[in-house]
Write a protein that holds these residues in place. Structure first.
Motif, PDB file in Angstrom:
ATOM      1  N   ASP A  27      26.016  58.305  57.602  1.00 35.63           N
ATOM      2  CA  ASP A  27      25.666  56.921  57.924  1.00 35.63           C
ATOM      3  C   ASP A  27      24.893  56.420  56.703  1.00 35.63           C
ATOM      4  N   LYS A  28      25.580  55.723  55.798  1.00 37.67           N
ATOM      5  CA  LYS A  28      24.995  55.336  54.508  1.00 37.67           C
ATOM      6  C   LYS A  28      23.728  54.513  54.644  1.00 37.67           C
ATOM      7  N   ALA A  29      23.601  53.770  55.726  1.00 35.74           N
ATOM      8  CA  ALA A  29      22.386  52.964  55.927  1.00 35.74           C
ATOM      9  C   ALA A  29      21.208  53.830  56.358  1.00 35.74           C
ATOM     10  N   GLY A  30      21.455  55.082  56.704  1.00 36.66           N
ATOM     11  CA  GLY A  30      20.408  55.957  57.226  1.00 36.66           C
ATOM     12  C   GLY A  30      19.802  56.909  56.223  1.00 36.66           C
ATOM     13  N   TRP A  31      20.129  56.776  54.923  1.00 28.19           N
ATOM     14  CA  TRP A  31      19.493  57.630  53.919  1.00 28.19           C
ATOM     15  C   TRP A  31      19.415  56.905  52.578  1.00 28.19           C
ATOM     16  N   ARG A  32      18.496  57.369  51.741  1.00 30.34           N
ATOM     17  CA  ARG A  32      18.376  56.850  50.386  1.00 30.34           C
ATOM     18  C   ARG A  32      17.651  57.886  49.532  1.00 30.34           C
ATOM     19  N   SER A  33      17.925  57.862  48.236  1.00 28.58           N
ATOM     20  CA  SER A  33      17.189  58.729  47.318  1.00 28.58           C
ATOM     21  C   SER A  33      16.220  57.858  46.537  1.00 28.58           C
ATOM     22  N   GLU A  34      15.074  58.417  46.255  1.00 26.66           N
ATOM     23  CA  GLU A  34      14.021  57.692  45.550  1.00 26.66           C
ATOM     24  C   GLU A  34      13.278  58.698  44.691  1.00 26.66           C
ATOM     25  N   GLY A  35      13.509  58.647  43.377  1.00 29.60           N
ATOM     26  CA  GLY A  35      12.901  59.638  42.488  1.00 29.60           C
ATOM     27  C   GLY A  35      13.426  61.019  42.835  1.00 29.60           C
ATOM     28  N   GLU A  36      12.532  61.959  43.085  1.00 38.69           N
ATOM     29  CA  GLU A  36      12.919  63.318  43.451  1.00 38.69           C
ATOM     30  C   GLU A  36      12.983  63.513  44.957  1.00 38.69           C
ATOM     31  N   ALA A  37      12.815  62.443  45.729  1.00 39.53           N
ATOM     32  CA  ALA A  37      12.779  62.554  47.184  1.00 39.53           C
ATOM     33  C   ALA A  37      14.072  62.039  47.808  1.00 39.53           C
ATOM     34  N   LEU A  38      14.441  62.650  48.913  1.00 44.61           N
ATOM     35  CA  LEU A  38      15.565  62.197  49.719  1.00 44.61           C
ATOM     36  C   LEU A  38      14.999  61.764  51.060  1.00 44.61           C
ATOM     37  N   HIS A  39      15.202  60.512  51.429  1.00 51.49           N
ATOM     38  CA  HIS A  39      14.709  59.957  52.683  1.00 51.49           C
ATOM     39  C   HIS A  39      15.883  59.844  53.650  1.00 51.49           C
ATOM     40  N   ILE A  40      15.769  60.495  54.802  1.00 52.69           N
ATOM     41  CA  ILE A  40      16.820  60.447  55.813  1.00 52.69           C
ATOM     42  C   ILE A  40      16.187  59.945  57.106  1.00 52.69           C
ATOM     43  N   ILE A  57      24.009  64.826  58.179  1.00 57.38           N
ATOM     44  CA  ILE A  57      23.741  66.241  57.951  1.00 57.38           C
ATOM     45  C   ILE A  57      24.218  66.534  56.527  1.00 57.38           C
ATOM     46  N   LEU A  58      23.327  67.018  55.685  1.00 63.89           N
ATOM     47  CA  LEU A  58      23.667  67.309  54.295  1.00 63.89           C
ATOM     48  C   LEU A  58      24.054  68.779  54.192  1.00 63.89           C
ATOM     49  N   ILE A  59      25.273  69.043  53.698  1.00 58.66           N
ATOM     50  CA  ILE A  59      25.818  70.402  53.653  1.00 58.66           C
ATOM     51  C   ILE A  59      26.113  70.775  52.212  1.00 58.66           C
ATOM     52  N   ARG A  60      25.782  72.001  51.876  1.00 61.93           N
ATOM     53  CA  ARG A  60      26.163  72.518  50.560  1.00 61.93           C
ATOM     54  C   ARG A  60      27.550  73.113  50.698  1.00 61.93           C
ATOM     55  N   VAL A  68      18.167  84.702  48.627  1.00 55.37           N
ATOM     56  CA  VAL A  68      17.977  83.282  48.331  1.00 55.37           C
ATOM     57  C   VAL A  68      16.531  82.918  48.599  1.00 55.37           C
ATOM     58  N   ARG A  69      15.955  82.136  47.717  1.00 53.95           N
ATOM     59  CA  ARG A  69      14.606  81.606  47.920  1.00 53.95           C
ATOM     60  C   ARG A  69      14.712  80.093  47.933  1.00 53.95           C
ATOM     61  N   LEU A  70      14.264  79.480  49.022  1.00 49.66           N
ATOM     62  CA  LEU A  70      14.319  78.034  49.157  1.00 49.66           C
ATOM     63  C   LEU A  70      12.906  77.493  49.307  1.00 49.66           C
ATOM     64  N   GLU A  71      12.633  76.401  48.639  1.00 48.29           N
ATOM     65  CA  GLU A  71      11.361  75.712  48.798  1.00 48.29           C
ATOM     66  C   GLU A  71      11.654  74.266  49.121  1.00 48.29           C
ATOM     67  N   VAL A  72      11.212  73.826  50.273  1.00 51.33           N
ATOM     68  CA  VAL A  72      11.476  72.473  50.735  1.00 51.33           C
ATOM     69  C   VAL A  72      10.198  71.910  51.322  1.00 51.33           C
ATOM     70  N   GLU A  73       9.879  70.686  50.966  1.00 52.25           N
ATOM     71  CA  GLU A  73       8.753  69.998  51.585  1.00 52.25           C
ATOM     72  C   GLU A  73       9.327  68.946  52.514  1.00 52.25           C
ATOM     73  N   VAL A  74       8.981  69.034  53.788  1.00 48.59           N
ATOM     74  CA  VAL A  74       9.460  68.085  54.784  1.00 48.59           C
ATOM     75  C   VAL A  74       8.270  67.299  55.309  1.00 48.59           C
ATOM     76  N   THR A  75       8.364  65.986  55.245  1.00 55.25           N
ATOM     77  CA  THR A  75       7.342  65.120  55.804  1.00 55.25           C
ATOM     78  C   THR A  75       7.987  64.337  56.938  1.00 55.25           C
ATOM     79  N   GLY A  86      14.149  69.255  59.539  1.00 48.93           N
ATOM     80  CA  GLY A  86      14.055  70.649  59.128  1.00 48.93           C
ATOM     81  C   GLY A  86      15.186  71.078  58.232  1.00 48.93           C
ATOM     82  N   LEU A  87      15.258  72.371  58.017  1.00 46.43           N
ATOM     83  CA  LEU A  87      16.229  72.983  57.154  1.00 46.43           C
ATOM     84  C   LEU A  87      16.926  74.092  57.933  1.00 46.43           C
TER      85      LEU A  87
END
Length: 89
Positions: A27-40, A57-60, A68-75, A86-87
């Motif tokens: 849903d393109k209206a439901g997300w945006r990227s801003e600098g190094e952040a992804l807002h969903i 849902i963002l899928i690799r 694997v080591r993942l570091e994610v900051e969720v606000t 979450g992740l």
């Protein structure tokens, strides 16, 4: 050597498809990227059982192998009951 990690794989959100990611039920209206952040935006939907209708849902696309080591900051600032972030791996 033990204790050492490979160089970080930095994801550039402005080039998601080039980085091997794709959206499930985008849903393109439901997300945006801003600098190094992804807002969903927290949109109605579920990942559970028969519903399975969550959007943005963002899928690799390519799998991860080995350790694997993942570091994610969720606000999250929930505005309604049951909003979650979450992740999943």
């Amino acid at each position: 050597m033990a204790g050492q990690h490979k160089a970080a794989n930095i994801v550039h959100f402005s080039r998601l498809s080039e980085e091997g990611y794709r959206w499930l039920r985008e849903d393109k209206a439901g997300w945006r990227s801003e600098g190094e952040a992804l807002h969903i935006a927290a949109l109605p939907g579920s990942l559970w059982e028969d519903s399975n209708n969550a959007r943005n849902i963002l899928i690799r696309s390519e799998g991860l192998a080995g350790a694997v080591r993942l570091e994610v900051e969720v606000t999250l600032a929930p505005e309604r009951n049951s909003e979650q972030a979450g992740l999943l791996l």
